[in-house]
Design an enzyme around this catalytic site. Structure first.
Site, PDB file in Angstrom:
ATOM      1  N   GLY A  66       0.820  -1.208   0.000  1.00 26.86           N
ATOM      2  CA  GLY A  66       0.000   0.000   0.000  1.00 26.86           C
ATOM      3  C   GLY A  66       0.853   1.256   0.000  1.00 26.86           C
ATOM      4  O   GLY A  66       0.660   2.171  -0.799  1.00 26.86           O
ATOM      5  N   THR A  67       1.827   1.278   0.913  1.00 19.43           N
ATOM      6  CA  THR A  67       2.723   2.442   1.031  1.00 19.43           C
ATOM      7  C   THR A  67       4.125   2.168   0.493  1.00 19.43           C
ATOM      8  O   THR A  67       4.898   3.103   0.290  1.00 19.43           O
ATOM      9  CB  THR A  67       2.886   2.819   2.514  1.00 19.43           C
ATOM     10  OG1 THR A  67       3.435   1.676   3.200  1.00 19.43           O
ATOM     11  CG2 THR A  67       1.559   3.221   3.144  1.00 19.43           C
ATOM     12  N   HIS A  98      23.964   6.308  -6.029  1.00 17.10           N
ATOM     13  CA  HIS A  98      24.676   6.491  -4.759  1.00 17.10           C
ATOM     14  C   HIS A  98      24.607   5.288  -3.818  1.00 17.10           C
ATOM     15  O   HIS A  98      25.568   5.016  -3.105  1.00 17.10           O
ATOM     16  CB  HIS A  98      24.112   7.704  -4.003  1.00 17.10           C
ATOM     17  CG  HIS A  98      24.367   8.999  -4.700  1.00 17.10           C
ATOM     18  ND1 HIS A  98      24.155  10.232  -4.103  1.00 17.10           N
ATOM     19  CD2 HIS A  98      24.816   9.274  -5.955  1.00 17.10           C
ATOM     20  CE1 HIS A  98      24.459  11.191  -4.959  1.00 17.10           C
ATOM     21  NE2 HIS A  98      24.854  10.646  -6.090  1.00 17.10           N
TER      22      HIS A  98
HETATM   23  C1  RB5 Z   1      -1.968  -3.353   4.060  1.00 19.59           C
HETATM   24  O1  RB5 Z   1      -3.198  -2.835   4.477  1.00 19.59           O
HETATM   25  C2  RB5 Z   1      -0.865  -2.307   4.244  1.00 19.59           C
HETATM   26  O2  RB5 Z   1      -0.586  -2.189   5.589  1.00 19.59           O
HETATM   27  C3  RB5 Z   1       0.365  -2.683   3.440  1.00 19.59           C
HETATM   28  O3  RB5 Z   1       0.022  -2.792   2.102  1.00 19.59           O
HETATM   29  C4  RB5 Z   1       1.526  -1.729   3.506  1.00 19.59           C
HETATM   30  O4  RB5 Z   1       1.122  -0.428   3.226  1.00 19.59           O
HETATM   31  C5  RB5 Z   1       2.373  -1.825   4.697  1.00 19.59           C
HETATM   32  O5  RB5 Z   1       3.383  -1.137   4.837  1.00 19.59           O
END
Ligand code: RB5
Length: 159
Positions: A66-67, A98
């Protein structure tokens, strides 16, 4: 160049986009899952991709969640992995030049497919500059070795 790619459910759609893009570019990629949008635990996928890259079975890895953060944290636990979270083209170039990063992490809930493709294209094309950057990357490996050696010292001799 052989690429290992993986995602959890949060990066699933972006993984499919990047897989098609790698295919269009003629870059060999092996999909480590997930293979459906149902929830899975990102450390399981990050572990498989990071181990495959660290063992030299693949030249580089790409991890999407997700992130991108959970994938990046997990992948960097594997000695020899230098995973970089990039959501812009400048960082994608700099981390190859780098840091000699060997895994690229991105968040499917953070950026869209167009920018992600540009980031992948840049990250795959750029080379490590070596020189003073090699000295610094060697120091990253030295931190791993120092920790492993101290743990070995702490546990040896225990009954
Ligand atoms: C899943 O909901 C989310 O936590 C995962 O995809 C990610 O973003 C975790 O770092």
């Amino acid at each position: 160049m052989r690429i290992a790619i993986g995602s959890d459910h949060g990066g699933f759609e972006l993984k499919q986009t990047i897989l098609s893009f790698l295919h269009e570019m003629g870059t060999e990629a092996v999909d480590f899952g997930t293979y459906a949008p149902e929830p899975v635990d990102y450390p399981d996928i990050a572990r498989s991709v990071a181990l495959a890259v660290a063992k030299g079975e693949f030249d580089r890895g790409i991890l999407l969640c997700g992130t991108g953060i959970g994938m990046c944290i997990t992948a960097n636990k594997v000695p020899g992995i230098r995973a970089a979270l990039c959501h812009d083209v400048f960082s994608a170039k700099a981390t190859r030049n780098h840091n000699d990063s060997n895994i690229l992490c991105m968040g499917g809930r953070v950026i869209g497919p167009g920018l992600a493709r540009e980031i992948v294209k840049t990250w795959l094309a750029q080379e490590f500059e070596g020189g003073r950057h090699k000295r610094r990357v060697d120091k990253i490996a030295a931190v791993e070795e120092e920790f492993l050696a101290s743990r070995e010292r702490d546990t040896s001799g225990r009954c």
